[in-house]
Design a protein around this motif. Structure first.
Motif, PDB file in Angstrom:
ATOM      1  N   LEU A   7       0.817  -1.211   0.000  1.00 60.12           N
ATOM      2  CA  LEU A   7       0.000   0.000   0.000  1.00 60.12           C
ATOM      3  C   LEU A   7       0.851   1.262   0.000  1.00 60.12           C
ATOM      4  O   LEU A   7       1.823   1.369   0.748  1.00 60.12           O
ATOM      5  N   ARG A 106      -0.838  -0.930  -4.455  1.00 60.31           N
ATOM      6  CA  ARG A 106      -2.191  -0.395  -4.326  1.00 60.31           C
ATOM      7  C   ARG A 106      -2.063   1.038  -3.824  1.00 60.31           C
ATOM      8  O   ARG A 106      -1.296   1.303  -2.883  1.00 60.31           O
ATOM      9  N   ALA A 108      -3.814   4.588  -2.416  1.00 61.48           N
ATOM     10  CA  ALA A 108      -4.957   5.208  -1.746  1.00 61.48           C
ATOM     11  C   ALA A 108      -4.659   6.673  -1.471  1.00 61.48           C
ATOM     12  O   ALA A 108      -3.516   7.032  -1.166  1.00 61.48           O
ATOM     13  N   ASP A 132      -6.756   3.394  -6.251  1.00 66.04           N
ATOM     14  CA  ASP A 132      -7.599   2.259  -5.889  1.00 66.04           C
ATOM     15  C   ASP A 132      -8.673   2.615  -4.880  1.00 66.04           C
ATOM     16  O   ASP A 132      -9.729   1.975  -4.843  1.00 66.04           O
ATOM     17  N   TYR A 133      -8.420   3.622  -4.047  1.00 64.00           N
ATOM     18  CA  TYR A 133      -9.394   3.963  -3.005  1.00 64.00           C
ATOM     19  C   TYR A 133      -9.108   5.369  -2.491  1.00 64.00           C
ATOM     20  O   TYR A 133      -7.945   5.779  -2.368  1.00 64.00           O
ATOM     21  N   THR A 157      -8.254  -1.617   0.234  1.00 65.42           N
ATOM     22  CA  THR A 157      -7.440  -1.903  -0.953  1.00 65.42           C
ATOM     23  C   THR A 157      -6.943  -3.341  -0.973  1.00 65.42           C
ATOM     24  O   THR A 157      -6.171  -3.727  -1.863  1.00 65.42           O
TER      25      THR A 157
END
Length: 216
Positions: A7, A106, A108, A132-133, A157
């Protein structure tokens, strides 16, 4: 065994986008709308505190300073929809986000702010399509530096916080929060002087953060 995606969390304002630059553009437009001139622009910028002054407080002061008739809640609601239209993102930033995702990260956005305004910024700049978010504090009811907001980003995520990163401009919110969550940290700029712990890296532009993370 395939390695689990990791992440990267990014702050939005004054990290992925030039929030203060967007505010200045909005202030010039707003000053023209209300006929308060360049001195009005200077006053708005001086009292904005890079967005950290509560908007209701800012517009209560503006009503008194400029003799406005509109109620505070109406002025704030209009601002929340107007300000995002002055935001922009540089193409190399979108390219950097795309490169991270292509490399298996990922991505965010973890931002303190109001749901309407932050979501409009994400949509208008097309950052929403490049991540992704998006975790907006008012929406989720948690604010940085609370570790739980980073945990939520990881959950949404499909990742964990292990080996992750937090990139942002605010030492107390982004850097201290990221460290508390066990993330590596990169601070962008030096707008805020605090006693927060030092980041792993500090750069003047978010563009310099992408190669550091991609080298992991």
């Amino acid at each position: 065994m395939e390695r689990m995606s990791r992440l990267v969390c990014f702050d939005l304002d004054n990290t992925l986008i030039d929030r203060d630059g967007a505010f200045l553009k909005w202030a010039r437009w707003w000053a023209g709308l209300y006929g308060v001139g360049e001195s009005g622009v200077d006053w708005l910028v001086a009292h904005d505190n890079s967005g950290f002054r509560p908007r209701a407080e800012l517009f209560e002061l503006a009503r008194a300073r400029f003799g406005l008739a509109a109620p505070v809640d109406e002025l704030v609601a209009s601002y929340d929809e107007e300000h995002p239209l002055f935001a922009w993102v540089e193409q190399p930033v979108l390219d950097g986000l795309a490169a991270l995702r292509a490399a298996g990260w990922r991505v965010a956005v973890v931002t303190n702010g109001g749901t309407v305004q932050q979501n409009l910024k994400l949509e208008y700049t097309q950052i929403a399509d490049a991540i992704d978010y998006a975790c907006v504090s008012e929406t989720v009811g948690i604010r940085k530096p609370d570790r739980r907001i980073f945990e939520l980003a990881a959950t949404r995520t499909g990742t964990t916080l292990d080996g992750g990163w937090m990139v942002g401009d605010h030492p107390s919110h982004d850097i201290a929060g990221g460290i508390a969550a066990g993330l590596h940290t990169i601070q962008i700029g030096n707008r805020h002087a605090t006693d927060a712990p030092a980041p792993d890296h500090q750069f003047d532009s978010v563009l310099k953060a992408f190669p550091v993370i991609l080298a992991e």
